[in-house]
Design a protein around this motif. Structure first.
Motif, mmCIF file in Angstrom:
data_model
loop_
_atom_site.group_PDB
_atom_site.id
_atom_site.type_symbol
_atom_site.label_atom_id
_atom_site.label_comp_id
_atom_site.label_asym_id
_atom_site.label_seq_id
_atom_site.Cartn_x
_atom_site.Cartn_y
_atom_site.Cartn_z
ATOM 1 N N THR A 247 -9.382 -3.263 0.867
ATOM 2 C CA THR A 247 -8.949 -2.738 -0.311
ATOM 3 C C THR A 247 -9.974 -3.149 -1.418
ATOM 4 O OG1 THR A 247 -7.724 -4.864 -0.856
ATOM 5 C CG2 THR A 247 -6.621 -2.922 0.179
ATOM 6 N N ILE A 248 -9.852 -2.804 -2.878
ATOM 7 C CA ILE A 248 -10.694 -3.129 -3.808
ATOM 8 C C ILE A 248 -10.582 -4.706 -4.126
ATOM 9 C CG2 ILE A 248 -10.978 -2.660 -6.234
ATOM 10 C CD1 ILE A 248 -9.820 0.089 -6.133
ATOM 11 N N THR B 22 -0.106 -2.382 1.764
ATOM 12 C CA THR B 22 -1.141 -1.329 1.095
ATOM 13 C C THR B 22 -0.918 0.028 1.977
ATOM 14 O OG1 THR B 22 -2.848 -2.253 2.528
ATOM 15 C CG2 THR B 22 -2.758 -3.121 0.162
ATOM 16 N N MET B 23 -0.739 -0.281 3.223
ATOM 17 C CA MET B 23 -0.722 0.781 4.271
ATOM 18 C C MET B 23 0.373 1.878 3.906
ATOM 19 S SD MET B 23 -1.712 2.660 6.777
ATOM 20 C CE MET B 23 -3.187 1.517 7.618
ATOM 21 N N SER B 24 1.856 0.916 3.608
ATOM 22 C CA SER B 24 2.854 1.615 3.246
ATOM 23 C C SER B 24 2.664 2.317 1.818
ATOM 24 C CB SER B 24 4.101 0.708 2.889
ATOM 25 O OG SER B 24 4.435 0.080 4.444
ATOM 26 N N LEU B 25 2.180 1.635 0.744
ATOM 27 C CA LEU B 25 1.736 2.349 -0.297
ATOM 28 C C LEU B 25 1.005 3.726 -0.281
ATOM 29 C CD1 LEU B 25 1.821 2.158 -3.683
ATOM 30 C CD2 LEU B 25 -0.211 0.693 -3.510
ATOM 31 N N ASP C 212 -6.679 5.302 -4.612
ATOM 32 C CA ASP C 212 -7.512 4.254 -5.127
ATOM 33 C C ASP C 212 -6.887 3.565 -6.350
ATOM 34 O OD1 ASP C 212 -9.490 4.682 -3.088
ATOM 35 O OD2 ASP C 212 -10.511 6.070 -4.534
ATOM 36 N N SER C 213 -6.146 4.373 -7.373
ATOM 37 C CA SER C 213 -5.635 3.950 -8.415
ATOM 38 C C SER C 213 -4.488 3.177 -8.018
ATOM 39 C CB SER C 213 -5.461 5.269 -9.274
ATOM 40 O OG SER C 213 -6.301 5.857 -9.741
ATOM 41 N N ALA C 214 -3.639 3.608 -7.173
ATOM 42 C CA ALA C 214 -2.604 2.760 -6.589
ATOM 43 C C ALA C 214 -2.833 1.519 -6.063
ATOM 44 C CB ALA C 214 -1.685 3.526 -5.703
ATOM 45 N N LEU C 215 -3.920 1.372 -5.161
ATOM 46 C CA LEU C 215 -4.035 0.182 -4.611
ATOM 47 C C LEU C 215 -4.930 -0.744 -5.741
ATOM 48 C CD1 LEU C 215 -6.190 1.447 -1.381
ATOM 49 C CD2 LEU C 215 -3.887 0.511 -1.677
ATOM 50 N N SER C 216 -5.263 -0.254 -6.660
ATOM 51 C CA SER C 216 -5.932 -1.232 -7.661
ATOM 52 C C SER C 216 -4.952 -1.602 -8.760
ATOM 53 C CB SER C 216 -7.114 -0.820 -8.347
ATOM 54 O OG SER C 216 -6.768 0.612 -9.152
ATOM 55 N N ASP D 156 0.617 -9.267 5.619
ATOM 56 C CA ASP D 156 1.709 -8.579 4.939
ATOM 57 C C ASP D 156 1.125 -7.675 3.774
ATOM 58 O OD1 ASP D 156 3.531 -9.502 6.636
ATOM 59 O OD2 ASP D 156 4.062 -11.475 5.251
ATOM 60 N N TYR D 157 0.310 -8.252 3.284
ATOM 61 C CA TYR D 157 -0.735 -7.391 2.132
ATOM 62 C C TYR D 157 -1.004 -6.199 2.614
ATOM 63 C CZ TYR D 157 -4.371 -6.078 -1.039
ATOM 64 O OH TYR D 157 -5.252 -5.549 -2.057
ATOM 65 N N GLN D 158 -1.847 -6.374 3.977
ATOM 66 C CA GLN D 158 -2.368 -4.997 4.632
ATOM 67 C C GLN D 158 -1.243 -3.864 4.842
ATOM 68 O OE1 GLN D 158 -4.919 -6.445 7.836
ATOM 69 N NE2 GLN D 158 -6.589 -6.303 6.415
#
Length: 448
Positions: free
Chosen positions: A440-441, A144-147, A51-55, A139-141
């Motif tokens: 995502t957030i 986020t999946m890779s992250l 959650d922290s990484a995605l934000s 690409d954004y999704q």
């Protein structure tokens, strides 16, 4: 000037993907993969880190802004479908007025231009921008999946290093106790000096392993801090010290379903559609264009009389390309080649996705087999070590036998932790290869 193009879009070739979806994946399970696949590990600390990484991850924030820019480009291209209206105001004063024809010279005007979209060029250009904006969102999704996968692997590396350090400390204590025992038996003449040296060598090599494990821990913590958007010197306060278990194999589904689920595949296909619309626009450039302009203007030498008299004009303009030195045909051929290139890139991306699923399945299944062998090896090693230690204490075995058995047992226990970590990484790779997108957030904030 207003440009109008009537919607008689030229036909383009079909978009058939150059691959076969007929063959199923080699293995599958029964469990459905949730959108937030990392929750299957049932680790609240991992959930919080992702959650922290995605934000807070800066690379993800950058990709999100690129998507926002692509959305604005759709509006830019779409504005050409509407009249372009401009207002103008110009004023000047000439002096001395008695000697020159002058005084105030003021002009005010309003003009509108519109192009009739005869062949769908403007619409095709806007559609191409729309498809690219959609691809940018995927690409954004994908990012986020890779992250989420990278955070999971980095977190498991931290837990593995912590477990290795705990295990190695325990092994150091065991080796120190055995060293004292060996030295005592050497003092009584029961062992040779070389046996003491060998045991000390084992102790020192175990201490060296602790230093390496501590190094791995700090590097893994730095990597994890980077992924969650924090400086490397931040203390993430990882409390848990045990690796989670891996559930049974998830359901892989059909290959065709994968192309509808994975955001990177959807992004590649959207770029194919965009290239197709670019091709249509390039063909339309070879046809005539029809535009209309409407203008009105007021002019006066005094401000007071500016808006008393108005002049109006309406004009139409038809432009047909005749000779451009082959440029328009070359542009159409270029757009067609780029479209075919995008189609082949999409097919290659799909094939890579299929390979990633198969590789992840093979790695996980073989890793589980390897772990079963390791478990049996460790069980036999424990029995062997107990037996040799008993024989050594009773004087029936040489110290070298005890040393070899002890070293093998300790090495197998360390390998067991590494194998569990690798199995988790293979499962993350499988989830990464099979899972779709998730909200995502940032997306939730926009929806609110």
């Amino acid at each position: 000037m207003v440009w109008i193009i009537i919607s008689c879009s030229p036909k383009t070739a079909s978009l058939e993907t150059p691959i076969d979806y007929s063959e199923d994946f080699s293995n599958t399970g029964n469990q459905e993969i949730p959108d937030e696949w990392w929750t299957t590990f049932e680790d609240e600390q991992l959930n919080s880190l992702i959650d922290s990484a995605l934000s807070d991850n800066l690379s993800i924030a950058s990709i999100w802004e690129q998507f926002q820019a692509e959305k604005e480009n759709v509006r830019i291209q779409g504005s050409n479908q509407w009249p372009q209206v401009e207002a103008s105001l110009r004023s000047g004063i000439s002096r001395p007025q008695p000697d020159f024809a002058g005084g105030e010279n003021t002009q005010a005007g309003l003009s509108a231009s519109y192009e009739v979209d005869l062949w769908g060029r403007i619409k095709a250009t806007k559609n191409a921008a729309t498809f690219r904006a959609t691809a940018s969102y995927y690409d954004y999704q994908t990012a986020t999946m890779s992250l989420s996968a990278e955070v999971s692997i980095a977190y498991f590396n931290v837990l593995s290093a912590l477990q290795q350090i705990d295990l190695i400390k325990e092994q150091i204590n065991i080796n120190e106790r055995i060293t004292k025992l060996i030295k005592a038996r050497f003092s009584s003449g029961q062992l040779r000096a070389v046996d003491v040296l060998r045991q000390q060598q084992l102790l020192e090599s175990t201490k060296a392993l602790q230093i390496r494990a501590e190094q791995d821990l700090e590097l893994a913590q730095n990597q994890l801090a980077l992924l969650v958007g924090k400086p490397a010197q931040s203390n993430l306060l990882i409390k848990k010290r045990s690796l989670p278990k891996v559930d049974s194999l998830p359901a892989t589904g059909l290959p065709l379903e994968l192309t509808r689920r994975r955001p990177d595949l959807k992004s590649a296909y959207q770029r194919v559609l965009a290239a197709d619309r670019d091709f249509a626009a390039a063909i339309s450039n070879k046809y005539p264009r029809l535009s209309f302009t409407v203008a009105t203007q007021a002019r006066s030498n005094t401000y007071a009389n500016l808006f008393q008299d108005w002049a109006y004009s309406i004009s139409g303009n038809l432009v047909a390309p005749i000779f451009y030195g082959g440029r328009l045909k070359a542009e159409a051929n270029q757009a067609e080649s780029l479209k075919q290139s995008a189609l082949y890139d999409y097919g290659q991306t799909v094939l890579i996705a299929f390979r990633e699923v198969e590789d992840a399945l093979i790695n996980e299944l073989k890793q589980k087999e390897r772990m079963e062998v390791l478990e049996r090896q460790l069980s036999l090693s424990d029995k062997t070590n107990r037996q040799i230690r008993l024989e050594f204490l009773n004087g029936f075995s040489e110290y070298l036998d005890l040393l070899i058995a002890l070293n093998e047992q300790q090495q197998l226990r360390r390998e067991q932790i590494t194998a569990q970590q690798e199995l988790l990484e293979f499962r993350v790779s499988l989830y990464r290869a099979l899972a779709g997108s998730f909200k995502t957030i940032r997306e939730n904030e926009i929806n609110e």
